[in-house]
Design an enzyme around this catalytic site. Structure first.
Site, short mmCIF file in Angstrom:
data_model
loop_
_atom_site.label_atom_id
_atom_site.label_comp_id
_atom_site.label_asym_id
_atom_site.label_seq_id
_atom_site.Cartn_x
_atom_site.Cartn_y
_atom_site.Cartn_z
N GLY A 39 0.84 -1.19 0.00
CA GLY A 39 0.00 0.00 0.00
C GLY A 39 0.87 1.24 0.00
N GLN A 83 3.65 9.83 0.42
CA GLN A 83 4.86 9.03 0.63
C GLN A 83 5.85 9.17 -0.53
OE1 GLN A 83 2.41 5.37 1.83
NE2 GLN A 83 4.29 5.14 3.01
N CYS A 118 5.25 0.15 7.39
CA CYS A 118 5.00 1.28 6.50
C CYS A 118 6.28 1.58 5.72
CB CYS A 118 4.60 2.51 7.32
SG CYS A 118 4.30 3.99 6.34
N LEU A 119 6.15 1.81 4.42
CA LEU A 119 7.33 2.11 3.61
C LEU A 119 8.03 3.39 4.08
CD1 LEU A 119 6.05 1.23 0.03
CD2 LEU A 119 7.87 0.07 1.29
N HIS A 159 -4.99 2.35 7.08
CA HIS A 159 -3.60 2.80 7.19
C HIS A 159 -3.31 3.90 6.16
CE1 HIS A 159 0.87 1.94 7.71
NE2 HIS A 159 0.84 2.63 6.58
N GLU A 160 -3.76 3.69 4.92
CA GLU A 160 -3.47 4.65 3.84
C GLU A 160 -4.31 5.92 3.99
OE1 GLU A 160 -0.86 4.11 2.37
OE2 GLU A 160 -0.66 1.96 2.70
N HIS A 170 -2.62 8.32 6.20
CA HIS A 170 -1.57 9.11 5.55
C HIS A 170 -2.13 10.40 4.94
CE1 HIS A 170 2.09 6.76 5.81
NE2 HIS A 170 1.50 5.66 5.38
C1 QAP Z 1 0.49 -0.46 4.77
O1 QAP Z 1 2.67 -1.14 4.24
C2 QAP Z 1 -0.08 -1.66 5.45
O2 QAP Z 1 9.38 -1.71 6.95
C3 QAP Z 1 1.45 -0.81 3.65
O3 QAP Z 1 11.34 -2.60 5.34
C4 QAP Z 1 0.49 -2.16 6.61
O4 QAP Z 1 3.47 -1.85 2.29
C5 QAP Z 1 -1.20 -2.26 4.95
C6 QAP Z 1 7.42 -2.37 3.94
C7 QAP Z 1 -0.06 -3.26 7.25
C8 QAP Z 1 -1.75 -3.36 5.59
C9 QAP Z 1 -1.18 -3.87 6.74
C10 QAP Z 1 7.75 -1.99 5.22
C11 QAP Z 1 8.43 -2.80 3.11
C12 QAP Z 1 6.05 -2.26 3.41
C13 QAP Z 1 9.06 -2.06 5.68
C14 QAP Z 1 3.69 -1.61 3.45
C15 QAP Z 1 10.07 -2.52 4.84
C16 QAP Z 1 9.75 -2.89 3.54
C17 QAP Z 1 4.99 -1.78 4.09
CO CO Z 2 2.25 3.74 5.48
#
Ligand code: QAP
Ligand code: CO
Length: 170
Positions: A45, A50, A95-96, A137-138, A141
């Site tokens: 996501g 971001q 989270c990215l 979550h999004e 943001h």
């Molecule tokens: C948001 O999160 C989300 O720490 C999206 O090193 C979170 O894509 C949606 C990511 C939980 C649903 C459930 C995080 C990649 C990606 C990191 C992400 C990393 C590499 C997070």
């Molecule tokens: Co995020």
């Protein structure tokens, strides 16, 4: 194109993103760049802020049963409004914009939302489980909220300690 990610504690992540009013090819290019950027960083996501664009745009691409992400599954959600939210679910989020930190967050288990697609046409969506979590979550943001803001005080301290430690070694 793969765009640069904005990382915590960058102040841009704290602003309120504004509604999209023009649904043109520049928007479509942004959506495609966001998807490329998300996949290149192994995300599921991403919100526009971001990648430094303060517009109410988010994309979500959940893996299928085979754990693969398919571009045609990518949800593009513009100007979302929550119509209904119910139930509770605990999910370990990341989270990215907050790399390498994961923690359980409580969210609504089911949500219903209205939004616009890339052409500006109104859509509705009901979501549960991981999709519901990802949407919440999004949407956070878009309002300048990060998942770490929703931690208990104790876990927030744990996050800040880890963040300071990683900043020293990086
Ligand atoms: C948001 O999160 C989300 O720490 C999206 O090193 C979170 O894509 C949606 C990511 C939980 C649903 C459930 C995080 C990649 C990606 C990191 C992400 C990393 C590499 C997070
Ligand atoms: Co995020």
């Amino acid at each position: 194109a793969i765009l640069d990610l904005v990382h915590y504690p960058d102040k841009r992540l704290r602003g309120l993103s504004t509604e999209v009013e023009v649904f043109d090819t520049a928007l479509h290019t942004l959506l495609e760049d966001m998807q490329e950027t998300m996949l290149a960083n192994k995300g599921i996501g991403l919100a526009a802020i971001q990648v430094g664009v303060a517009k109410r745009i988010l994309i979500i691409n959940l893996p299928r049963q085979d754990e693969q992400q398919y571009p045609e599954d990518c949800l593009e959600i513009i100007n979302p409004t929550l119509l209904h939210a119910e139930g509770q679910i605990l999910w370990r989020e990341g989270c990215l914009s907050v790399p390498e930190f994961y923690e359980e967050i409580q969210r609504f288990a089911r949500v219903k939302l209205a939004y616009c697609d890339r052409y500006g046409d109104p859509q509705e969506l009901q979501a549960s489980d991981l999709l519901s979590v990802a949407i919440q979550h999004e949407i956070d943001h878009l309002n300048g909220i990060l998942f770490v803001d929703r931690l208990s005080m104790l876990k927030r301290k744990k996050f800040e300690k880890e963040f300071r430690k990683n900043s020293k070694s990086a």
